[in-house]
Design an enzyme around this catalytic site. Sequence first.
Site, PDB file in Angstrom:
ATOM      1  CE  LYS A  79      -3.830   2.049   2.698  1.00  7.00           C
ATOM      2  NZ  LYS A  79      -4.697   1.902   3.889  1.00  7.00           N
ATOM      3  CB  SER A 154      -7.953   3.790   2.877  1.00  8.07           C
ATOM      4  OG  SER A 154      -7.163   3.136   3.853  1.00  8.07           O
ATOM      5  CB  SER A 178      -8.357   0.829   5.643  1.00  6.07           C
ATOM      6  OG  SER A 178      -9.096   2.003   5.457  1.00  6.07           O
TER       7      SER A 178
END
Length: 487
Positions: A79, A154, A178
Amino acid sequence: MAFDPTWASVAELAGKIRARELSAVEAAQHFLARIAQHGHLNAFVALDPEATLAQARAADAAIAAGTAGPLAGVPIAHKDIFVTRDFPTTAGSKMLAGYRSPFDATAVARLAEAGAVTLGKLNCDEFAMGSSNENSAHGAVRNPWDAARIPGGSSGGSAAAVAARLVPAATGTDTGGSIRQPAAFCGITGIKPTYGRASRYGMVAFASSLDQAGPMARSAEDCALLLSCLCGPDPDRDSTSLDRPAEDFGRQLDAPLDGLRIGLPREFFGDGLAPDVRAALDAALKEYEKLGARLVEISLPRTELAIPAYYVIAPAEASSNLSRFDGVKFGHRAAHYDDLLDMYRKTRAEGFGDEVKRRIMIGTYVLSHGYYDAYYLKAQQIRRLIADDFQQAFQACDLIAGPVAPTVAWRLGDKAGDPLANYLADIYTLPGSLAGLPGMSVPAGFGDGGMPVGLQLLGNYFAEARLLNAAHRLQQATDFHLLHPPL
Ligand code: GLN
């Protein structure tokens, strides 16, 4: 070629590469080619084939030398909230355009020490604020099951990339859901460990008392492999890292579930839970009964308060953490300004997106003199009560099960510009986050539009191995985690 790495698990890939039936370089090239073919998903925001292949060659050399770690040559991706030396880091924000970290985040370094090879960086909501991945300066990510829908957020890039088999596993971070929510929306498996088990060093900070790193992969077995490498104390670099030694989280994957008490919070199964999601969860829970588990009704009476408490605490911490982006130290700086204050103002006005600005304003407000007691302190008190509710519940059950989100993934644009609608959809993940508990999302069938449904499993502190065991047993009895979108 009989063996196609696209479909291999992390464990299988690691085995093939270690046995030198497939080189780390070949594995990396295979997935880099897949990534290039699936650019429309917008899952990756940074690639550097040279850097990736250099890492892969090092992994092959370590295997030849007999010094390879457990993940030697396994391609993964991070990420874009984790800082990386070999790739730029933007945290999904224009504010960090062009930023390159001089060091690797601990999570990145630990997985690299285990031999994993980084394919690139994955799209995410700006500073991890969001539930749909539409708040990214790089644009929205598309859900591989239906490109007209969001992948969740997210960690939407991570979930979409794993679901589309662009990478066998990825890292994500979970502040209020997330890892779990995008895993659920994309039909993959993700785990957020107990707060403090994974180092936050080098994770671009959103809400420090909530942020946790964790793996996102196809199966619980693969998550266990990655989590075992990722966790462990980091006392010199993260003051909230816990003094708990690293563990083999896969040690009890196959343990029987006989007598396991699974608590179903009444508040998680009320109105507001879409019938299609409910039906899929009911079927998964029946599987657990067949596996010997017992379902017991429990109550988490303060569930509803998790939303207001979280949306005070998280913005408060964010407003403080994001004060470092001032145009001086890193990233974006306005081109034209009159004086220092004007430079700050213009830099921040240009660099941050709408959702981030909204949270900075809310956070600054609730921390301000005269409002602190009424909002921030009150939210902290509610947070404690929510954590107490869980301890009460764990007297009657070993694990808690429920939905991850009230619906399947919605269509792009459906909730854009409606922050409250987004916040409400976090209702089932926020309580566990506020309490600092470990939690997972496990594929549990499909709902409306053929979209994946995730089952959330929550455990008490340090119950990761138990959670992974329960998830693994379900995955032996069902094949949802093996199904994939048309590729
Ligand atoms: N959706 C939540 C938020 O917007 C959680 C995000 C996260 O876990 N990073 O804050």
